[in-house]
Write a protein that holds these residues in place. Structure first.
Motif, mmCIF file in Angstrom:
data_model
loop_
_atom_site.group_PDB
_atom_site.id
_atom_site.type_symbol
_atom_site.label_atom_id
_atom_site.label_comp_id
_atom_site.label_asym_id
_atom_site.label_seq_id
_atom_site.Cartn_x
_atom_site.Cartn_y
_atom_site.Cartn_z
ATOM 1 N N MET A 1 9.367 7.909 16.594
ATOM 2 C CA MET A 1 9.010 6.884 15.621
ATOM 3 C C MET A 1 8.773 5.591 16.406
ATOM 4 O O MET A 1 9.613 5.180 17.205
ATOM 5 N N TYR A 2 7.618 5.013 16.207
ATOM 6 C CA TYR A 2 7.321 3.758 16.879
ATOM 7 C C TYR A 2 6.423 2.904 15.996
ATOM 8 O O TYR A 2 5.725 3.406 15.136
ATOM 9 N N ASP A 3 6.484 1.616 16.204
ATOM 10 C CA ASP A 3 5.665 0.658 15.466
ATOM 11 C C ASP A 3 5.802 0.842 13.955
ATOM 12 O O ASP A 3 4.828 0.804 13.220
ATOM 13 N N ALA A 4 7.042 1.086 13.503
ATOM 14 C CA ALA A 4 7.297 1.314 12.075
ATOM 15 C C ALA A 4 7.408 -0.021 11.353
ATOM 16 O O ALA A 4 8.281 -0.825 11.656
ATOM 17 N N GLY A 5 6.509 -0.250 10.400
ATOM 18 C CA GLY A 5 6.520 -1.501 9.653
ATOM 19 C C GLY A 5 7.632 -1.565 8.619
ATOM 20 O O GLY A 5 8.289 -2.571 8.459
ATOM 21 N N ASN A 6 7.853 -0.483 7.897
ATOM 22 C CA ASN A 6 8.911 -0.440 6.896
ATOM 23 C C ASN A 6 10.106 0.268 7.519
ATOM 24 O O ASN A 6 10.229 1.473 7.471
ATOM 25 N N ASN A 7 11.004 -0.500 8.094
ATOM 26 C CA ASN A 7 12.114 0.095 8.817
ATOM 27 C C ASN A 7 13.429 0.039 8.046
ATOM 28 O O ASN A 7 14.495 0.094 8.623
ATOM 29 N N TRP A 8 13.371 -0.050 6.719
ATOM 30 C CA TRP A 8 14.591 -0.088 5.930
ATOM 31 C C TRP A 8 15.287 1.269 5.898
ATOM 32 O O TRP A 8 16.492 1.348 5.907
ATOM 33 N N TYR A 9 14.496 2.318 5.835
ATOM 34 C CA TYR A 9 15.127 3.632 5.718
ATOM 35 C C TYR A 9 14.161 4.714 6.180
ATOM 36 O O TYR A 9 13.073 4.856 5.630
ATOM 37 N N TRP A 10 14.549 5.435 7.196
ATOM 38 C CA TRP A 10 13.787 6.586 7.671
ATOM 39 C C TRP A 10 14.763 7.748 7.789
ATOM 40 O O TRP A 10 15.871 7.597 8.289
ATOM 41 N N ALA A 11 14.368 8.915 7.329
ATOM 42 C CA ALA A 11 15.259 10.074 7.436
ATOM 43 C C ALA A 11 14.459 11.354 7.513
ATOM 44 O O ALA A 11 13.396 11.481 6.914
ATOM 45 N N MET A 12 14.983 12.281 8.260
ATOM 46 C CA MET A 12 14.485 13.652 8.280
ATOM 47 C C MET A 12 15.724 14.527 8.137
ATOM 48 O O MET A 12 16.722 14.292 8.820
ATOM 49 N N ASP A 13 15.657 15.481 7.256
ATOM 50 C CA ASP A 13 16.814 16.359 7.120
ATOM 51 C C ASP A 13 16.374 17.784 6.821
ATOM 52 O O ASP A 13 15.222 18.046 6.514
ATOM 53 N N HIS A 14 17.307 18.675 6.961
ATOM 54 C CA HIS A 14 17.078 20.095 6.711
ATOM 55 C C HIS A 14 15.923 20.638 7.558
ATOM 56 O O HIS A 14 15.065 21.360 7.071
ATOM 57 N N ILE A 15 15.910 20.276 8.812
ATOM 58 C CA ILE A 15 14.881 20.776 9.725
ATOM 59 C C ILE A 15 15.236 22.207 10.082
ATOM 60 O O ILE A 15 16.367 22.510 10.455
#
Length: 74
Positions: A51-65
């Motif tokens: 993840m880079y240059d993320a403008g909306n950085n309030w909440y990022w998640a990945m789950d159940h991969i």
């Protein structure tokens, strides 16, 4: 990336309207499944997340991969 070859991008999100998997839109609570060919001689695989240059950085998640060979049901 398999131990036998080059890196392959499976999923790409971007703010751009074209050239990515989300067409420039937010993606929330979305199930994503990707299929890819496995070289017959491959013995290992490495998954990378970036993840880079993320403008909306309030909440990022990945789950159940999940990485497997059987179909996902549900």
């Amino acid at each position: 990336m398999f131990d036998t070859g080059d890196e392959v991008r499976l999923l790409h999100y971007s703010g751009d309207a074209t050239g990515n998997d989300n067409r420039g839109r937010d993606v929330q609570n979305t199930f994503v499944a990707k299929e890819f060919a496995v070289p017959s001689e491959a013995r290992t695989v490495t998954l990378k997340f970036r993840m880079y240059d993320a403008g909306n950085n309030w909440y990022w998640a990945m789950d159940h991969i999940r990485l497997g060979t059987s179909p996902i049901e549900g």
